[in-house]
Write a protein that holds these residues in place. Sequence first.
Motif, mmCIF file in Angstrom:
data_model
loop_
_atom_site.group_PDB
_atom_site.id
_atom_site.type_symbol
_atom_site.label_atom_id
_atom_site.label_comp_id
_atom_site.label_asym_id
_atom_site.label_seq_id
_atom_site.Cartn_x
_atom_site.Cartn_y
_atom_site.Cartn_z
ATOM 1 N N LEU A 162 23.641 45.093 27.302
ATOM 2 C CA LEU A 162 24.298 43.842 27.666
ATOM 3 C C LEU A 162 25.169 44.090 28.886
ATOM 4 N N GLN A 163 25.010 43.292 29.918
ATOM 5 C CA GLN A 163 25.838 43.411 31.112
ATOM 6 C C GLN A 163 26.898 42.316 31.094
ATOM 7 N N LEU A 164 28.161 42.724 31.147
ATOM 8 C CA LEU A 164 29.278 41.792 31.050
ATOM 9 C C LEU A 164 30.110 41.867 32.320
ATOM 10 N N THR A 165 30.419 40.713 32.898
ATOM 11 C CA THR A 165 31.308 40.640 34.051
ATOM 12 C C THR A 165 32.632 40.048 33.590
ATOM 13 N N GLU A 166 33.708 40.801 33.778
ATOM 14 C CA GLU A 166 35.012 40.350 33.286
ATOM 15 C C GLU A 166 36.119 40.862 34.184
ATOM 16 N N ARG A 167 37.299 40.266 34.050
ATOM 17 C CA ARG A 167 38.442 40.659 34.867
ATOM 18 C C ARG A 167 39.198 41.780 34.157
ATOM 19 N N MET A 168 39.385 42.884 34.889
ATOM 20 C CA MET A 168 40.018 44.072 34.325
ATOM 21 C C MET A 168 41.154 44.522 35.236
ATOM 22 N N THR A 169 42.064 45.329 34.672
ATOM 23 C CA THR A 169 43.147 45.902 35.464
ATOM 24 C C THR A 169 42.578 46.811 36.541
ATOM 25 N N CYS A 170 43.083 46.669 37.752
ATOM 26 C CA CYS A 170 42.591 47.459 38.875
ATOM 27 C C CYS A 170 42.893 48.935 38.650
ATOM 28 N N ASP A 171 41.869 49.778 38.762
ATOM 29 C CA ASP A 171 42.050 51.220 38.558
ATOM 30 C C ASP A 171 42.729 51.889 39.743
ATOM 31 N N THR A 172 42.621 51.290 40.923
ATOM 32 C CA THR A 172 43.208 51.908 42.114
ATOM 33 C C THR A 172 44.727 51.854 42.080
ATOM 34 N N CYS A 173 45.275 50.673 41.749
ATOM 35 C CA CYS A 173 46.737 50.512 41.751
ATOM 36 C C CYS A 173 47.318 50.469 40.350
ATOM 37 N N HIS A 174 46.447 50.549 39.331
ATOM 38 C CA HIS A 174 46.883 50.496 37.926
ATOM 39 C C HIS A 174 47.677 49.234 37.607
ATOM 40 N N GLY A 175 47.297 48.149 38.281
ATOM 41 C CA GLY A 175 47.891 46.862 37.957
ATOM 42 C C GLY A 175 49.154 46.521 38.712
ATOM 43 N N THR A 176 49.582 47.352 39.669
ATOM 44 C CA THR A 176 50.796 47.029 40.437
ATOM 45 C C THR A 176 50.480 46.106 41.600
ATOM 46 N N GLY A 177 49.241 46.128 42.075
ATOM 47 C CA GLY A 177 48.861 45.323 43.225
ATOM 48 C C GLY A 177 49.197 45.971 44.550
ATOM 49 N N ALA A 178 49.878 47.130 44.526
ATOM 50 C CA ALA A 178 50.321 47.794 45.755
ATOM 51 C C ALA A 178 49.409 48.958 46.114
ATOM 52 N N LYS A 179 49.362 49.267 47.391
ATOM 53 C CA LYS A 179 48.584 50.394 47.884
ATOM 54 C C LYS A 179 49.076 51.682 47.234
ATOM 55 N N PRO A 180 48.158 52.576 46.812
ATOM 56 C CA PRO A 180 48.593 53.841 46.205
ATOM 57 C C PRO A 180 49.579 54.579 47.106
ATOM 58 N N GLY A 181 50.644 55.067 46.491
ATOM 59 C CA GLY A 181 51.714 55.731 47.232
ATOM 60 C C GLY A 181 52.851 54.810 47.585
ATOM 61 N N THR A 182 52.646 53.515 47.388
ATOM 62 C CA THR A 182 53.717 52.535 47.602
ATOM 63 C C THR A 182 53.942 51.779 46.307
ATOM 64 N N SER A 183 54.977 50.962 46.280
ATOM 65 C CA SER A 183 55.259 50.173 45.087
ATOM 66 C C SER A 183 55.890 48.849 45.485
ATOM 67 N N PRO A 184 55.746 47.829 44.676
ATOM 68 C CA PRO A 184 56.380 46.545 44.970
ATOM 69 C C PRO A 184 57.904 46.687 44.923
ATOM 70 N N HIS A 185 58.596 45.788 45.643
ATOM 71 C CA HIS A 185 60.057 45.781 45.581
ATOM 72 C C HIS A 185 60.531 44.412 45.120
ATOM 73 N N THR A 186 61.747 44.379 44.626
ATOM 74 C CA THR A 186 62.298 43.145 44.064
ATOM 75 C C THR A 186 62.361 42.042 45.113
ATOM 76 N N CYS A 187 61.931 40.862 44.729
ATOM 77 C CA CYS A 187 61.938 39.715 45.630
ATOM 78 C C CYS A 187 63.370 39.345 45.995
ATOM 79 N N GLY A 188 63.626 39.179 47.311
ATOM 80 C CA GLY A 188 64.973 38.837 47.753
ATOM 81 C C GLY A 188 65.311 37.366 47.603
ATOM 82 N N VAL A 189 64.314 36.540 47.340
ATOM 83 C CA VAL A 189 64.558 35.095 47.206
ATOM 84 C C VAL A 189 64.988 34.750 45.785
ATOM 85 N N CYS A 190 64.240 35.257 44.801
ATOM 86 C CA CYS A 190 64.551 34.916 43.408
ATOM 87 C C CYS A 190 65.313 36.017 42.688
#
Length: 396
Positions: A162-190
Amino acid sequence: MAAQDYYEKDYYAELGVPKTATAAEIKKTYRKLARDLHPDKNPGNTQAEERFKAVSEANDVLSDDAKRKEYDEARELAASGAFRGFSGGNGGGAGGFDLGDLLRNARSGGAGGEGGLGDLFGGLFNRGGAGQQRPRARRGADVETEVALSFDQAVHGETVPLQLTERMTCDTCHGTGAKPGTSPHTCGVCGGSGLTTRNQGSFAFSEPCTNCGGTGSVIDQKCPTCHGDRTVLRTRTLRTRIPAGVSDGQRIKLAGKGEPGLGGGPAGDLYVVVHVGKHELFGRTGDNLTLTVPVTFPELVGGTTITVPTLTGSVSLRVAPGTASGRKLRVKGAGVARTGHAGDLIVTVEVSVPQRISAEAAEALAAFADAVEEDPRPQISRMVGRSGRHAARDDA
């Protein structure tokens, strides 16, 4: 999505179910919509994709008993005017009202309490306050797929991929959304809350921060794989055994084989809809197999023995003299076998009428008709005779 938009949004209408719908009805409706609107089935159709997201959001709330209860309570409060009659502002003082403050108070033990409206809204807005940085554990979504089997495969059982297409946590950034070696920072607006407050008339509403998308953090260098989305669409192959005796249209549940849960939550279930092809000879009714066997008129009159196929070989059947065309003969246990049970093979004998016959055969048939004086339609003949007499009297 603003808090106001949340309690004003009608998730029941989104799914097309009444507010009194049961969990089973909601589940059934969502699965049909998700199957019809799934991106794999509608490539490049942005309208279908948006509808898919909308019904998924509605199902996420209505399929969870706790979330559904809180959602209904919030809508009832809004309908009763509980959110009206307060002056604007940023939530300060007795005269102000701010849903953001309400939610923050709920998380800190105020109105709503642990697991109440604050927890619900916080989860939907993808944010957390102090002491709530870890996402709430949530069960993974159920997944539905289809598989096509031949008649023999369905009868005997088959192991299929069975072939299943589904949304999974990104293995590259492990779910942070940031480029490896960097990290998100706290939003200055909220300030990391993921929410900003806006005034609208006598209301002050909290809504997701447009600077960070409601996440509370800003990604300067996005992950090259997910481009900051934190998740990716991935295809995985799963091999499973389809049990013997499965029927066309049957749905098989594979517990825990759906999408992975979030925050340590359990995985959803996988439902496999089976489509079974037709057999060149056999039909099927439940666990019984059906087979029509052509025979000649002399065979029905004088009786004969016929050999018919089964799923495992063949069997001989005795056709008694004088058997009528259309008679059904039963072979016990020669049907579809399931655990502890097997159906039967129902054989229908049907006279075969030749389209063309030789002169000799025509003469033989005429001699046979002269030799047989029995009327095969006595009741019809009697009725026709009575109708003829009535017509004669009317003419007279």
